[in-house]
Write an enzyme that holds these catalytic residues in place. Structure first.
Site, short mmCIF file in Angstrom:
data_model
loop_
_atom_site.label_atom_id
_atom_site.label_comp_id
_atom_site.label_asym_id
_atom_site.label_seq_id
_atom_site.Cartn_x
_atom_site.Cartn_y
_atom_site.Cartn_z
CD GLU A 1 1.61 3.96 7.69
OE1 GLU A 1 2.53 3.12 7.58
OE2 GLU A 1 0.44 3.71 7.42
NE ARG B 1 -6.26 -2.28 1.92
CZ ARG B 1 -7.10 -1.39 2.44
NH1 ARG B 1 -7.83 -0.64 1.64
NH2 ARG B 1 -7.22 -1.27 3.75
CG HIS C 1 -0.54 5.76 3.53
ND1 HIS C 1 -1.68 5.01 3.64
CD2 HIS C 1 0.43 5.09 4.21
CE1 HIS C 1 -1.42 3.93 4.37
NE2 HIS C 1 -0.14 3.95 4.71
CG HIS D 1 4.50 1.08 3.23
ND1 HIS D 1 4.01 2.25 2.70
CD2 HIS D 1 3.67 0.75 4.25
CE1 HIS D 1 2.94 2.62 3.39
NE2 HIS D 1 2.71 1.73 4.34
CD GLN E 1 -1.13 -0.23 3.73
OE1 GLN E 1 -1.35 0.71 4.49
NE2 GLN E 1 -1.67 -1.43 3.88
#
Length: 402
Positions: free
Chosen positions: A134, A282, A99, A263, A97
């Protein structure tokens, strides 16, 4: 400063031991436990423990955001806590996935709102208009795929497999070993017709078996392909994963995953901090919706080794993992036995104990915090002084310092 009661999220890829052991519960747990959430996510907010009962952290933020979050935080994020802290425990691979950036998320969310895609729809890409960077810091040895490997190394990996049907794709990248070549190869692989994929994947897996038997240069990468191929048969994400850096983090090491970084977490337990968002695009290794055009709009094909962070020692016993993400900052605290470590910040803080037992003192208030427990420290509170009588480790989550 108040103790938190936090939600445990159960997903199929989770561990039946890691979180249960951290929380001092019976091991193994009756079902996989994947994530321990600490924060004010609307889906499972932490509850603040008080003498008169528990209250949702969401409610506290709504009632007095400036006291809880501080002026700098509220000016940028309103009454929303911009970060979510987790303990993530993976026994099986998560989906591949990426972001979006803040701009991409805002545009994507607005478009889906205008076109009437229900917020809970399985084909909805954007649950909110926010970015979701993240950072994951290993508590145990932690295995991950993250970021595109340098093209020359990927060509060497693909050529070492000697799978005949793979050769044309290998030479596609060899002819243009840069970001554009990676984009072209990646797009080709994840859009292969299923019959072509069903013919190619067994060849690749057989070649990986041979590579492992012969103890080839890319042993770890090939073992990963075999594991993913077994878990996700016929999934194009198995081929896409071959283009990514394969990382093994030791405890205390971390990686930062900015917008667009492709990642997948594979195995291990870590402390994760991320922006308080649900936006995920995804790529594969999942039965869930994959929107290839939108994924391609978001992906960053910058290539090369992923930086592994060990933290900058910003004061004795405190290591801070520096990132450009404004939503969060993570620090690791290892107070000297019998000494004092003072921690302060202009915004809100969550302190999580992962080893030993800590005594926290704040404005005349004292708390003893055991392993697995966490504490909410509002912005209006004074500095916290941490002491310990045994080797102790804490993680501190705060809003970004920019």
């Amino acid at each position: 400063m108040e103790l938190l009661h936090n939600a445990v999220r159960a997903y199929a890829w989770g561990s039946r031991t890691a979180i249960a052991e951290l929380l001092g519960r019976e091991v193994p747990a009756p079902h996989p436990e994947a994530e321990l959430w600490m924060g004010a996510h609307p889906g499972d907010p932490s509850r603040v423990r008080r003498s008169d009962g528990e209250r949702s952290l969401l409610d506290l933020l709504a009632e007095d955001p400036e006291a809880q979050l501080g002026q700098r935080c509220t000016e940028r994020w309103g009454s929303r806590l911009p970060f979510l802290l987790k303990v993530l425990a993976a026994d099986e691979p998560l989906s591949l996935q990426a972001h979006p950036s803040a701009e991409q998320a805002a545009l994507g969310f607005a478009l889906e709102e205008r076109t009437g895609v229900p917020i809970e729809s399985s084909v909805r890409n954007y649950k909110d208009p926010s970015a979701k960077p993240e950072l994951i810091c290993a508590l145990t040895e932690f295995h991950a795929l993250a970021g595109f490997r340098a093209p020359e190394r990927t060509v060497a990996l693909l050529r070492s497999l000697e799978a005949p049907d793979l050769a044309p794709y290998t030479e596609l990248l060899a002819a243009q070993p840069d970001q554009n070549g990676l984009r072209a190869l990646f797009t080709t692989l994840i859009t292969l017709p299923q019959p072509t994929l069903d013919a190619l994947l067994p060849q690749v897996l057989d070649a990986c078996v041979l590579h492992v038997k012969e103890r080839g240069e890319f042993d770890l990468e090939c073992r990963t392909v075999l594991e993913l191929g077994e878990a996700y048969p016929g999934d194009a994400g198995v081929l896409a994963a071959m283009l990514l850096n394969r990382l093994v983090l030791q405890p205390g090491e971390a990686i930062h995953l900015p917008a667009g970084n492709l990642h997948a977490y594979l195995h291990g337990t870590g402390v994760e901090i991320l922006a308080n968002s649900d936006n995920v695009l995804r790529c594969g290794l999942t039965p869930k919706h994959v929107d290839v055009p939108e994924l391609m709009r978001v992906l960053d094909f910058t290539c090369g080794d992923m930086a592994v962070l060990t933290g900058d020692e910003t004061q004795p016993g405190v290591w801070t993992y520096r990132t450009p993400s404004p939503e969060f900052e993570l620090s690791r605290l290892e107070p000297a036995v019998g000494g004092e470590t003072r921690v302060d910040h202009h915004g809100p803080q969550i302190l999580l104990v992962t080893q030993g037992e800590a005594r926290l003192s704040c404005g005349g208030q004292e708390l003893t915090v055991a392993r697995g427990q966490s504490v909410w420290v509002p912005a209006a509170d004074p500095a916290v002084v941490v002491t310990a009588d045994e080797p102790t480790r804490l993680f501190r989550a705060t809003s970004g310092s920019d």
